[in-house]
Design a protein around this motif. Structure first.
Motif, PDB file in Angstrom:
ATOM      1  N   SER A 376       0.854  -1.196   0.000  1.00 43.98           N
ATOM      2  CA  SER A 376       0.000   0.000   0.000  1.00 43.98           C
ATOM      3  C   SER A 376       0.885   1.238   0.000  1.00 43.98           C
ATOM      4  CB  SER A 376      -0.937  -0.016   1.203  1.00 43.98           C
ATOM      5  OG  SER A 376      -0.229  -0.120   2.413  1.00 43.98           O
ATOM      6  N   LEU A 377       0.578   2.153  -0.913  1.00 42.12           N
ATOM      7  CA  LEU A 377       1.470   3.294  -1.176  1.00 42.12           C
ATOM      8  C   LEU A 377       0.884   4.591  -0.629  1.00 42.12           C
ATOM      9  CD1 LEU A 377       2.260   2.424  -4.913  1.00 42.12           C
ATOM     10  CD2 LEU A 377       3.342   1.515  -2.844  1.00 42.12           C
ATOM     11  N   TYR A 378       1.770   5.593  -0.517  1.00 45.54           N
ATOM     12  CA  TYR A 378       1.308   6.894  -0.045  1.00 45.54           C
ATOM     13  C   TYR A 378       2.140   7.996  -0.713  1.00 45.54           C
ATOM     14  CZ  TYR A 378      -1.438   9.663   3.332  1.00 45.54           C
ATOM     15  OH  TYR A 378      -2.322  10.537   3.917  1.00 45.54           O
ATOM     16  N   ILE A 379       2.000   9.194  -0.179  1.00 46.55           N
ATOM     17  CA  ILE A 379       2.597  10.382  -0.813  1.00 46.55           C
ATOM     18  C   ILE A 379       4.115  10.327  -0.945  1.00 46.55           C
ATOM     19  CG2 ILE A 379       0.762  11.998  -0.242  1.00 46.55           C
ATOM     20  CD1 ILE A 379       2.136  12.606   2.367  1.00 46.55           C
ATOM     21  N   TYR A 380       4.776   9.563  -0.058  1.00 45.73           N
ATOM     22  CA  TYR A 380       6.243   9.541  -0.047  1.00 45.73           C
ATOM     23  C   TYR A 380       6.815   8.414  -0.901  1.00 45.73           C
ATOM     24  CZ  TYR A 380       4.197   7.192   3.999  1.00 45.73           C
ATOM     25  OH  TYR A 380       3.356   6.489   4.819  1.00 45.73           O
ATOM     26  N   ASN A 381       5.961   7.596  -1.511  1.00 43.38           N
ATOM     27  CA  ASN A 381       6.487   6.521  -2.350  1.00 43.38           C
ATOM     28  C   ASN A 381       6.794   7.047  -3.749  1.00 43.38           C
ATOM     29  OD1 ASN A 381       4.355   4.576  -0.487  1.00 43.38           O
ATOM     30  ND2 ASN A 381       6.502   3.996  -0.703  1.00 43.38           N
ATOM     31  N   SER A 382       7.874   6.496  -4.326  1.00 40.90           N
ATOM     32  CA  SER A 382       8.314   6.961  -5.641  1.00 40.90           C
ATOM     33  C   SER A 382       8.149   5.855  -6.694  1.00 40.90           C
ATOM     34  CB  SER A 382       9.798   7.362  -5.562  1.00 40.90           C
ATOM     35  OG  SER A 382      10.563   6.211  -5.262  1.00 40.90           O
ATOM     36  N   VAL A 383       8.216   6.269  -7.944  1.00 38.93           N
ATOM     37  CA  VAL A 383       8.160   5.325  -9.055  1.00 38.93           C
ATOM     38  C   VAL A 383       9.304   4.315  -8.927  1.00 38.93           C
ATOM     39  CG1 VAL A 383       8.417   5.134 -11.571  1.00 38.93           C
ATOM     40  CG2 VAL A 383       7.075   7.004 -10.602  1.00 38.93           C
ATOM     41  N   GLU A 384      10.485   4.833  -8.541  1.00 37.28           N
ATOM     42  CA  GLU A 384      11.665   3.953  -8.421  1.00 37.28           C
ATOM     43  C   GLU A 384      11.408   2.860  -7.376  1.00 37.28           C
ATOM     44  OE1 GLU A 384      11.892   7.363  -8.164  1.00 37.28           O
ATOM     45  OE2 GLU A 384      12.500   7.628 -10.251  1.00 37.28           O
ATOM     46  N   GLU A 385      10.744   3.215  -6.296  1.00 32.86           N
ATOM     47  CA  GLU A 385      10.468   2.208  -5.257  1.00 32.86           C
ATOM     48  C   GLU A 385       9.533   1.126  -5.792  1.00 32.86           C
ATOM     49  OE1 GLU A 385      10.851   4.330  -0.922  1.00 32.86           O
ATOM     50  OE2 GLU A 385       8.988   4.683  -2.019  1.00 32.86           O
ATOM     51  N   VAL A 386       8.542   1.540  -6.574  1.00 30.88           N
ATOM     52  CA  VAL A 386       7.623   0.548  -7.145  1.00 30.88           C
ATOM     53  C   VAL A 386       8.409  -0.369  -8.085  1.00 30.88           C
ATOM     54  CG1 VAL A 386       5.562   0.210  -8.582  1.00 30.88           C
ATOM     55  CG2 VAL A 386       5.615   2.074  -6.907  1.00 30.88           C
ATOM     56  N   GLU A 387       9.363   0.215  -8.824  1.00 27.32           N
ATOM     57  CA  GLU A 387      10.171  -0.609  -9.741  1.00 27.32           C
ATOM     58  C   GLU A 387      11.014  -1.631  -8.972  1.00 27.32           C
ATOM     59  OE1 GLU A 387      12.027   2.472 -11.995  1.00 27.32           O
ATOM     60  OE2 GLU A 387      10.316   2.638 -13.377  1.00 27.32           O
ATOM     61  N   VAL A 388      11.535  -1.228  -7.829  1.00 23.07           N
ATOM     62  CA  VAL A 388      12.325  -2.180  -7.021  1.00 23.07           C
ATOM     63  C   VAL A 388      11.425  -3.318  -6.542  1.00 23.07           C
ATOM     64  CG1 VAL A 388      13.690  -2.489  -4.911  1.00 23.07           C
ATOM     65  CG2 VAL A 388      13.974  -0.405  -6.264  1.00 23.07           C
ATOM     66  N   LEU A 389      10.228  -2.963  -6.103  1.00 17.61           N
ATOM     67  CA  LEU A 389       9.298  -4.010  -5.658  1.00 17.61           C
ATOM     68  C   LEU A 389       9.008  -4.981  -6.807  1.00 17.61           C
ATOM     69  CD1 LEU A 389       7.124  -5.098  -3.505  1.00 17.61           C
ATOM     70  CD2 LEU A 389       5.500  -3.861  -4.907  1.00 17.61           C
ATOM     71  N   LEU A 390       8.735  -4.428  -7.987  1.00 15.27           N
ATOM     72  CA  LEU A 390       8.364  -5.282  -9.120  1.00 15.27           C
ATOM     73  C   LEU A 390       9.521  -6.194  -9.535  1.00 15.27           C
ATOM     74  CD1 LEU A 390       6.313  -2.722 -11.286  1.00 15.27           C
ATOM     75  CD2 LEU A 390       5.431  -4.536  -9.811  1.00 15.27           C
ATOM     76  N   SER A 391      10.733  -5.632  -9.581  1.00 10.10           N
ATOM     77  CA  SER A 391      11.861  -6.479 -10.007  1.00 10.10           C
ATOM     78  C   SER A 391      12.148  -7.557  -8.953  1.00 10.10           C
ATOM     79  CB  SER A 391      13.108  -5.642 -10.317  1.00 10.10           C
ATOM     80  OG  SER A 391      13.501  -4.951  -9.157  1.00 10.10           O
ATOM     81  N   THR A 392      11.962  -7.218  -7.696  1.00  9.64           N
ATOM     82  CA  THR A 392      12.195  -8.220  -6.646  1.00  9.64           C
ATOM     83  C   THR A 392      11.119  -9.304  -6.702  1.00  9.64           C
ATOM     84  OG1 THR A 392      12.992  -6.380  -5.304  1.00  9.64           O
ATOM     85  CG2 THR A 392      12.778  -8.499  -4.198  1.00  9.64           C
ATOM     86  N   MET A 393       9.892  -8.888  -6.984  1.00 10.64           N
ATOM     87  CA  MET A 393       8.816  -9.878  -7.098  1.00 10.64           C
ATOM     88  C   MET A 393       9.057 -10.801  -8.302  1.00 10.64           C
ATOM     89  SD  MET A 393       6.915  -9.847  -4.596  1.00 10.64           S
ATOM     90  CE  MET A 393       6.099 -11.227  -5.338  1.00 10.64           C
ATOM     91  N   GLU A 394       9.632 -10.235  -9.364  1.00 12.02           N
ATOM     92  CA  GLU A 394       9.955 -11.073 -10.530  1.00 12.02           C
ATOM     93  C   GLU A 394      10.959 -12.156 -10.136  1.00 12.02           C
ATOM     94  OE1 GLU A 394      11.239  -8.617 -13.786  1.00 12.02           O
ATOM     95  OE2 GLU A 394       9.199  -7.842 -14.029  1.00 12.02           O
ATOM     96  N   GLU A 395      11.962 -11.734  -9.365  1.00 11.17           N
ATOM     97  CA  GLU A 395      12.982 -12.705  -8.904  1.00 11.17           C
ATOM     98  C   GLU A 395      12.348 -13.784  -8.040  1.00 11.17           C
ATOM     99  OE1 GLU A 395      16.225 -10.796  -6.807  1.00 11.17           O
ATOM    100  OE2 GLU A 395      16.355  -9.295  -8.401  1.00 11.17           O
ATOM    101  N   ILE A 396      11.497 -13.371  -7.130  1.00 14.70           N
ATOM    102  CA  ILE A 396      10.850 -14.341  -6.227  1.00 14.70           C
ATOM    103  C   ILE A 396      10.012 -15.326  -7.049  1.00 14.70           C
ATOM    104  CG2 ILE A 396       9.097 -14.576  -4.401  1.00 14.70           C
ATOM    105  CD1 ILE A 396      10.129 -11.906  -3.236  1.00 14.70           C
ATOM    106  N   ALA A 397       9.238 -14.773  -8.003  1.00 13.47           N
ATOM    107  CA  ALA A 397       8.375 -15.641  -8.817  1.00 13.47           C
ATOM    108  C   ALA A 397       9.220 -16.601  -9.667  1.00 13.47           C
ATOM    109  CB  ALA A 397       7.480 -14.780  -9.707  1.00 13.47           C
ATOM    110  N   ARG A 398      10.350 -16.068 -10.192  1.00 14.66           N
ATOM    111  CA  ARG A 398      11.235 -16.909 -11.037  1.00 14.66           C
ATOM    112  C   ARG A 398      11.837 -18.049 -10.218  1.00 14.66           C
ATOM    113  NH1 ARG A 398      15.230 -13.404 -12.658  1.00 14.66           N
ATOM    114  NH2 ARG A 398      13.734 -11.821 -13.233  1.00 14.66           N
ATOM    115  N   SER A 399      12.133 -17.750  -8.969  1.00 11.72           N
ATOM    116  CA  SER A 399      12.787 -18.771  -8.129  1.00 11.72           C
ATOM    117  C   SER A 399      11.866 -19.962  -7.860  1.00 11.72           C
ATOM    118  CB  SER A 399      13.220 -18.144  -6.804  1.00 11.72           C
ATOM    119  OG  SER A 399      12.088 -17.909  -5.998  1.00 11.72           O
ATOM    120  N   LEU A 400      10.585 -19.785  -8.155  1.00 13.25           N
ATOM    121  CA  LEU A 400       9.655 -20.902  -7.942  1.00 13.25           C
ATOM    122  C   LEU A 400       9.768 -21.958  -9.041  1.00 13.25           C
ATOM    123  CD1 LEU A 400       6.394 -19.010  -6.854  1.00 13.25           C
ATOM    124  CD2 LEU A 400       8.038 -20.176  -5.415  1.00 13.25           C
ATOM    125  N   GLY A 401      10.519 -21.590 -10.114  1.00 13.05           N
ATOM    126  CA  GLY A 401      10.776 -22.566 -11.181  1.00 13.05           C
ATOM    127  C   GLY A 401       9.637 -22.699 -12.175  1.00 13.05           C
TER     128      GLY A 401
END
Ligand SMILES: Cc1ncc(COP(=O)(O)O)c(C=O)c1O
Length: 401
Positions: A376-401
């Motif tokens: 859940s995001l708010y006024i202090y969250n940035s586009v870059e932070e969302v990108e970090v979340l997305l790339s990390t989630m990609e890694e997590i999903a990939r690790s599931l094989g």
């Protein structure tokens, strides 16, 4: 447009590199709000409405002014209509416990309600023989007004709705639901914990009878919140607590309660927190609630769409960004959501919520899972932070094989 870089400077906690995406649970608090609370402790630390001395006078003025600010923020008719509480839960309990219930009174609530706006009505049913009918949304969490039209009848005393679901971020058509309820003589209670921090909420436009929200979810201090009570409705609510500050007169035989917010704020209130909440609404007003909503829609779209594109990730909530806030609930394969949250914290210092989000009926009836991961995001969250979340989630999903 919000200047996110400038905003971020006001949150020292962000300088440590954490990516905070748990604002639906509780937001961060900016320096101006903390400064205002420190001002109280440094300059006029005294009780309110209980002293003629100058410190008490100043504290009383500041505390009353905070009510005025919150009332203005919500466009309430009078500052007397806004009661300071510790949180949304307290506000909702004041209403459920304070109304005089008759056997057979009907209450209409929804599958999307947080436990704070759900079990209180179940208890009214148990204690007073009320009837409880539950309205269901579609699988995206969106309501159909005809379901309210059908559920609300002449025996309906009260309709309780969440303005925005904390579990999947869907926005309810509060004004239309209130209209239906009012046309059938029913009272309306709005759980605005997830709307007031993120969009312009005008209580006179929504025209509800009661609306509860949490100051700690909108840049205010913990232990702060508010309950809006529409004018004359205050007389229909027996305060849960009475005592110092709540009376008009007391004699040996009887007592008479006062009116307005003082009727409900028994004893010494959380003065610094109330004053801090007043500063928080000033802060949000200066940013502009339209700008807050625009920023969050942009970020929320990136978050939702980005997560949806990741293989093995299932997102919940409305497709249309107009129908949701910047909060996305999701699951990854058959991973436990707590493990997802832990992995994000350990690998990239990303703080998200996981579990049932105090919305078990939503989990059971709409999500059909024990829980979700929720960013859940708010006024202090940035586009870059969302990108970090997305790339990390990609890694997590990939690790599931
Ligand atoms: C929709 C909703 N209602 C009620 C609450 C309860 O808020 P509080 O813990 O501040 O009482 C929350 C908290 O997450 C919420 O999201």
């Amino acid at each position: 447009m919000l200047d996110v870089n400038k905003i971020r400077m006001e949150y020292p906690i962000l300088q440590s590199g954490v990516i905070y995406m748990d604002s639906a649970a509780s937001s961060l608090t900016p320096e101006p709000v903390l400064d205002k609370m420190t001002e109280f402790y440094h300059q006029y630390r005294a009780n309110i409405d209980r002293g003629i001395h100058q410190l008490s006078q100043r504290a009383s003025e500041e505390y009353a002014l905070a009510h005025e600010k919150v009332a203005r923020f919500l466009n309430a008719k009078s500052d007397e209509d806004v009661v300071m509480t510790r949180n949304t839960t307290e506000g909702l309990n004041i209403v459920a416990n304070g109304l005089k219930w008759n056997k057979g009174d009907k209450i209409v609530a929804t599958v999307m309600d947080h436990h704070s706006n759900f079990i209180i009505w179940q208890r009214v049913k148990q204690r007073h023989g009320a009837k409880l009918e539950i309205v269901r949304p579609n699988e995206q969490g969106l309501f159909n007004l005809t379901d309210f039209d059908r559920a609300i009848d002449d025996s309906t005393r009260l309709v309780a709705i969440p303005h925005v679901s904390n579990a999947i971020g869907s926005i309810a058509p509060a004004r239309d639901i209130v209209k239906i309820a009012a046309s059938k003589g029913a009272l309306t209670v709005i759980d605005a914990a997830q709307s007031v921090p993120h969009m312009k909420v005008d209580v006179r436009e929504v025209d509800c009878d009661f609306l509860a929200f949490s100051g700690h979810k909108m840049c205010g201090p913990t232990g702060s919140g508010g309950l809006y009570i529409k004018g004359e409705m205050a007389e229909q609510i027996e305060p849960s607590y009475i005592g110092g500050g709540t009376i008009q007169d007391v004699s040996l035989g009887e007592y008479q309660l006062t009116s307005g917010w003082r009727r409900f704020e028994a004893g010494t209130p959380a003065i610094a927190e109330g004053i801090g909440l007043g500063r928080a609404v000033d802060y949000l007003t200066q940013l502009g609630m339209e700008n807050v909503r625009t920023h969050e829609m942009e970020l929320g779209r990136k978050l939702y769409e980005g997560l949806k594109e990741i293989e093995k990730v299932k997102v919940y909530g409305p497709e249309d960004p107009e129908n949701r806030v910047a909060l996305t609930s999701f699951n990854v394969g058959d991973l436990n959501p707590h493990d997802v949250a832990l992995a994000l914290d350990v690998s990239k210092k990303i703080m998200i919520r996981s579990g049932h989000h105090c919305a078990l009926p939503t989990m059971k009836e709409i999500i059909h899972a024990d829980g979700t991961a929720r960013a859940s995001l708010y006024i202090y969250n940035s586009v870059e932070e969302v990108e970090v979340l997305l790339s990390t989630m990609e890694e997590i999903a990939r690790s599931l094989g």
